[in-house]
Design an enzyme around this catalytic site. Structure first.
Site, PDB file in Angstrom:
ATOM      1  N   SER A  46       0.802  -1.221   0.000  1.00  0.00           N
ATOM      2  CA  SER A  46       0.000   0.000   0.000  1.00  0.00           C
ATOM      3  C   SER A  46       0.834   1.271   0.000  1.00  0.00           C
ATOM      4  O   SER A  46       0.321   2.344  -0.322  1.00  0.00           O
ATOM      5  CB  SER A  46      -0.941   0.016   1.213  1.00  0.00           C
ATOM      6  OG  SER A  46      -0.202  -0.065   2.416  1.00  0.00           O
ATOM      7  N   ASP A 344      -3.638   8.166   8.143  1.00  0.00           N
ATOM      8  CA  ASP A 344      -4.701   7.373   8.748  1.00  0.00           C
ATOM      9  C   ASP A 344      -4.205   6.442   9.855  1.00  0.00           C
ATOM     10  O   ASP A 344      -4.910   5.535  10.261  1.00  0.00           O
ATOM     11  CB  ASP A 344      -5.405   6.538   7.680  1.00  0.00           C
ATOM     12  CG  ASP A 344      -4.430   5.669   6.893  1.00  0.00           C
ATOM     13  OD1 ASP A 344      -3.303   5.453   7.365  1.00  0.00           O
ATOM     14  OD2 ASP A 344      -4.796   5.197   5.798  1.00  0.00           O
ATOM     15  N   HIS A 347      -0.585   4.959   6.879  1.00  0.00           N
ATOM     16  CA  HIS A 347       0.004   5.511   5.662  1.00  0.00           C
ATOM     17  C   HIS A 347       0.326   6.990   5.839  1.00  0.00           C
ATOM     18  O   HIS A 347      -0.303   7.677   6.642  1.00  0.00           O
ATOM     19  CB  HIS A 347      -0.961   5.309   4.489  1.00  0.00           C
ATOM     20  CG  HIS A 347      -1.422   3.900   4.349  1.00  0.00           C
ATOM     21  ND1 HIS A 347      -2.652   3.479   4.796  1.00  0.00           N
ATOM     22  CD2 HIS A 347      -0.798   2.811   3.844  1.00  0.00           C
ATOM     23  CE1 HIS A 347      -2.779   2.183   4.566  1.00  0.00           C
ATOM     24  NE2 HIS A 347      -1.667   1.758   3.993  1.00  0.00           N
TER      25      HIS A 347
END
Length: 395
Positions: A46, A344, A347
């Site tokens: 991610s 968040d 990230h």
């Protein structure tokens, strides 16, 4: 504690952005570089996923993407990722996700990274823990498919009019930059399923798998590698401010979980040692090792000096039970994401990603010290080394 992929809150709907980015070139021309890198082929999780998760498992909801794109764009951030800024530095368009079948353009590279992915092959336990089955080995297979089908397409093209404008030219596979940023989810799985000492003992097999994939890419013609180590996982707010009673109590001066960071440092130590061995083995390549850990830890340690607020705070979401997209506040996010390092809890914000990207692109955290625009091996020296490799293989 939920795994990282369980709380991925990436910017959704890569479609809307990819329709724009296919023809968009942003950033500066690599002046001063003797060789222009024409494409990027990225493998990761991610931290560099630009739409694979959204394409495969459903779109990520707002407020992701709010800062730069104004809407979700398949990224786990309020805006751009480090890989986006690297593309800008090289004067290339943002990478389309290989899994996104609509509006994508692979003319100058492709992104195989997907949120929640690991280096090691995902097994049943990892899948049950919500880790992504599209591990590094699967991403390699996707790259092989792209290359094979591209070659087949060009073989069938009978004239210049038949040339494809959304696929790389054959020589761009060998002249492209191969970026790899993985390992965070492997460590997450270890740290939530075994002791820290057992986690350290499990790292070597992960590094072996990583090296096997890199060697295979070299066999397929890759020559320029840009390898990110893993960041200080113990500094992620998701871990550092977690109320899990099994979490180690010892923290460093920044509030980071020291035991978790120690595992990350061991991973990086073994990765760097393997990179050195691969350089000796694959002398026609240029393998740049990028110390993401030190860059991010420097940012966290001196957050205020660099214009950021509490390094363990995060912008979007309020707790593990109320993730970003379920936040009850207006727009589901803070008023100024650029003040935060973490978007968040897992990230980074666009502002933090830009800060890191600017420094690694200039070679400040790389071994050897190399600017990203100079990451390709010297063409003349490359020819000599490839001859030596063939001779050695015949002995």
């Amino acid at each position: 504690m939920k795994p990282i992929v369980g709380v991925v809150v990436a910017a959704a709907m890569a479609l809307s952005f990819l329709q724009i980015s296919g023809s968009q070139k942003i950033g500066y021309s690599p002046l001063g570089s003797s060789f222009h890198i024409p494409a990027i082929f990225n493998f990761g999780d991610s931290n560099s996923d630009t739409g694979s998760w959204s394409a495969a498992f459903g779109p990520f909801p707002p407020p992701n993407g709010v800062t730069f794109f104004g809407k979700p764009s398949g990224r786990a951030s309020d805006g751009r990722l480090i890989i986006d800024f690297i593309a800008e530095k090289l004067g290339l368009p943002y990478l389309s996700a290989f899994l996104d079948s609509i509006g994508s353009n692979f003319r100058q590279g492709a992104n195989f990274a997907v949120s929640g992915a690991t280096i090691q092959q995902s097994n049943g336990k990892m899948y049950d823990a919500n880790f992504n089955p599209l591990s590094l080995g699967i991403q390699l297979s996707q790259f092989q498919q792209l290359r094979a089908r591209t070659a087949e397409f060009y073989e069938q093209a009978k004239d210049e009019d038949g040339k494809c404008k959304v696929l790389p030219e054959e020589d761009e596979f060998s002249r492209g930059l191969y970026t790899m940023d993985m390992g965070q989810n492997d460590l997450h799985y270890f740290l939530t399923s075994m002791t820290e000492e057992e986690a350290k003992e499990s790292i070597s097999s992960v590094i072996d798998k990583f090296a096997m994939v890199l060697e295979k890419l070299h066999q397929l013609g890759a020559r320029a590698f840009w390898i990110h180590n893993t960041g200080p996982i113990g500094c992620l707010p998701f871990f550092a401010i977690d109320d899990d009673p099994q979490k180690p109590e010892t923290t460093d001066q920044n509030g980071c979980v020291e035991a978790y960071n120690e595992v990350a440092r061991e991973f990086n130590k073994q990765l760097k040692e393997r990179v050195y061995k691969l350089r000796d083995q694959l002398q026609s390549s240029r393998i740049t090792y990028v110390d993401i850990y030190s860059a991010k830890y420097d940012l966290i340690s001196k957050a205020a000096a660099y214009g950021f607020s509490n390094p363990l705070g995060y912008c979007c979401g309020q707790s593990h039970d109320l993730p970003c997209w379920q936040d009850v506040r207006v727009n589901g996010s803070c008023n100024n994401p650029s003040e935060y390092i973490s978007w968040d809890g897992i990230h980074y914000t666009e502002a933090a990603n830009r800060w890191v990207a600017d420094r690694i692109a200039d070679g400040l955290y790389s071994d050897p010290q190399t600017r990203v625009i100079e990451a390709y091996p010297n063409p003349r020296r490359r020819g000599v080394n490839e001859s030596n490799e063939r001779c050695n293989a015949e002995l």
